[in-house]
Design an enzyme around this catalytic site. Structure first.
Site, mmCIF file in Angstrom:
data_model
loop_
_atom_site.group_PDB
_atom_site.id
_atom_site.type_symbol
_atom_site.label_atom_id
_atom_site.label_comp_id
_atom_site.label_asym_id
_atom_site.label_seq_id
_atom_site.Cartn_x
_atom_site.Cartn_y
_atom_site.Cartn_z
ATOM 1 N N ASP A 1 2.789 9.101 70.891
ATOM 2 C CA ASP A 1 2.106 8.279 71.889
ATOM 3 C C ASP A 1 3.178 7.555 72.697
ATOM 4 O O ASP A 1 3.913 6.718 72.157
ATOM 5 C CB ASP A 1 1.182 7.282 71.177
ATOM 6 C CG ASP A 1 0.310 6.486 72.141
ATOM 7 O OD1 ASP A 1 0.671 6.388 73.337
ATOM 8 O OD2 ASP A 1 -0.726 5.953 71.695
ATOM 9 N N HIS A 2 3.255 7.874 73.995
ATOM 10 C CA HIS A 2 4.326 7.317 74.818
ATOM 11 C C HIS A 2 4.155 5.819 75.056
ATOM 12 O O HIS A 2 5.067 5.163 75.583
ATOM 13 C CB HIS A 2 4.397 8.055 76.167
ATOM 14 C CG HIS A 2 5.782 8.392 76.592
ATOM 15 N ND1 HIS A 2 6.817 7.470 76.568
ATOM 16 C CD2 HIS A 2 6.329 9.537 77.063
ATOM 17 C CE1 HIS A 2 7.924 8.047 77.004
ATOM 18 N NE2 HIS A 2 7.662 9.301 77.307
ATOM 19 N N ARG A 3 3.006 5.267 74.663
ATOM 20 C CA ARG A 3 2.825 3.828 74.806
ATOM 21 C C ARG A 3 3.594 3.048 73.744
ATOM 22 O O ARG A 3 3.961 1.891 73.969
ATOM 23 C CB ARG A 3 1.337 3.465 74.713
ATOM 24 C CG ARG A 3 0.476 4.051 75.832
ATOM 25 C CD ARG A 3 -0.998 3.781 75.568
ATOM 26 N NE ARG A 3 -1.459 4.451 74.346
ATOM 27 C CZ ARG A 3 -2.703 4.365 73.888
ATOM 28 N NH1 ARG A 3 -3.614 3.646 74.544
ATOM 29 N NH2 ARG A 3 -3.042 5.002 72.780
#
Length: 466
Positions: free
Chosen positions: A436-438
């Site tokens: 998850d790039h968050r």
């Protein structure tokens, strides 16, 4: 005097709202004991045997095998204090006495108790054709009708008799409640834009059955085809096999779709030389209990997550916060006859490779037997997906929502590889990390994956964390 108590489908926990009847374990007329399993159901999480909180004689069953029932729908009725039940309990040395209090366990499944008998209900009797709706002086009952009970054994099921005439639109006045209980019937009507108040039911007390809805749909289609001014539209070919998305398969589809909608994922991968890892495993297995490759990879993952805790987290979208989790509950993908499931090894960060292997083996066997409890399939914080067992090299896994990352492992195969400056045949594996790039940037994800690859290539790296 016997008292008839109604047992409803209990809350099975984990937010489940419905279950499919897979197999009845009792027949009408059987004597059941308190907390005896009476039906096997399949939820979106797992197969579950549902125990009955009452002891007595089964007088009716609701729902045929293959039917989906919502939580709170009637499952069966039990005559408590009947001569048959009393005689059976006396012969077996069990408890005796009358009343619900002495025949109920009071605690069946999550969120369900049996402190009092079910309230008696009145059936809805739809008004005959042409009859005026009930007035205030003669109010109609407002409680929905029960589904028709299945009162015959499985070897000779009772089938509802076919209607003597095709139900037609406009046969029932639009006022009053609709005499239908099955959610499948309501869903079928919604799909075809059919108003159930316009359908005459052929079941007992005017209950609308699935055959009634299908007949009304056919009648409407025939009427539409008979109108010359309306050109017939070509319909798509729907002759193929239709497989309902329900149970485990439906839950997997919903979770994967939600992951794609909500998580901005990215994937990075690397090839690693697993020759030294395979040699270390052979040495371990020669000296003690066998340790699987998956167990070694699981131990490597827990060590990597200790170094890169960003990937052992979840995102609270409403609060706009990243929640870093203290414990590692490691999920691993397992293929079963009912579809893909992800059992969870609790507190994986506290286990060594041997302990991880034993727990993975236990959960895998339970998954294939359909005996995993819903709690064993939820609460994971990171997932390990060994798709190499299917003979493939690489993949871009979909994150198991609401987790933040998943490590994929391809097959380990001999390939030409430059080792110590010379070309040699080595055991190569492809590792892929979807994250998850968050929760982190590519540098963190790359660092995690590189550490995993280093441990695969040089297992001695793990000695620092043991």
């Amino acid at each position: 005097m016997a008292q008839v108590l109604e047992f409803k489908l209990p809350d099975l926990g984990e937010g489940l709202t419905e279950a499919e009847v897979v197999r009845w374990l009792v027949e009408v007329g059987d004597v059941v004991a308190v907390d005896q399993p009476v039906v096997e159901v399949e939820t979106a999480k797992a197969m579950v045997e549902v125990p009955c909180p009452y002891g007595g004689v089964v007088t009716a069953r609701f729902g045929e095998e293959g039917t989906e029932l919502p939580v709170g729908a009637p499952l069966l009725t039990v005559a408590v204090g009947s001569p048959e039940a009393t005689e059976s309990r006396g012969a077996s040395g069990g408890p005796s006495g009358d009343g619900a209090g002495s025949e109920a366990s009071g605690n069946v499944l999550v969120g369900y108790g049996t402190g009092a008998p079910a309230a008696r209900r009145r059936r809805v009797r739809p008004a005959p054709v042409g009859q005026a709706p009930a007035t205030a002086a003669d109010p109609a009952p407002t409680t929905a009708a029960h589904p028709a009970p299945v009162t015959a054994a499985r070897s000779a099921p009772v089938r509802a008799s076919a209607p003597t005439s095709v139900p037609v639109l406009g046969a029932v006045a639009p006022q009053g409640p609709v005499a239908v209980i099955s959610p499948l019937v309501r869903k079928l009507a919604r799909q075809h834009g059919l108003d159930l108040r316009q359908v005459a039911g052929s079941g007992r007390d005017g209950l609308i059955l699935r055959t009634d809805v299908e007949s009304a749909i056919r009648a409407a289609d025939e009427d539409a085809a008979a109108v010359p001014s309306t050109p017939a539209r070509p319909e798509p070919d729907t002759s193929g096999e239709r497989i309902p998305l329900r149970g485990v398969r439906g839950a997997v589809a919903e979770k994967l779709s939600r992951s794609r909608r909500e998580i901005p994922d990215a994937t990075c991968w690397v090839d690693a030389d697993a020759t030294e890892l395979m040699a270390a495993r052979a040495a371990m297995n020669a000296a003690g209990p066998k340790v699987s490759v998956l167990a070694l990879l699981a131990r490597i993952c827990t060590a990597a997550l200790a170094r890169f805790p960003e990937l052992n987290s979840t995102v609270d979208a409403e609060a706009r916060e990243i929640v870093r989790l203290t414990g590692v509950h490691l999920g691993f993908a397992a293929q079963t006859e009912r579809g893909l499931v992800v059992p969870v090894v609790r507190d994986a960060h506290t286990r060594n490779a041997e302990s991880l292997g034993a727990e993975i083996a236990r959960l895998t066997e339970a998954a294939r037997d359909g005996k995993l409890a819903p709690a064993q399939l939820t609460g994971g914080t990171f997932t390990l997906n060994n798709y190499g067992v299917f003979g493939v090299d690489g993949s871009t896994p979909i994150i198991n929502h609401p987790e933040a990352a998943m490590l994929g492992v391809g097959r380990i195969v001999p390939k030409p590889w430059v080792h110590e400056g010379e070309l040699a045949v080595r055991q190569i594996v492809q590792l892929s990390l979807t994250f998850d790039h968050r929760v982190c940037d590519g540098g963190t994800a790359g660092g995690f994956l590189r550490y995993v690859a280093d441990c695969v290539e040089q297992p001695a790296v793990l000695l620092r964390t043991l």
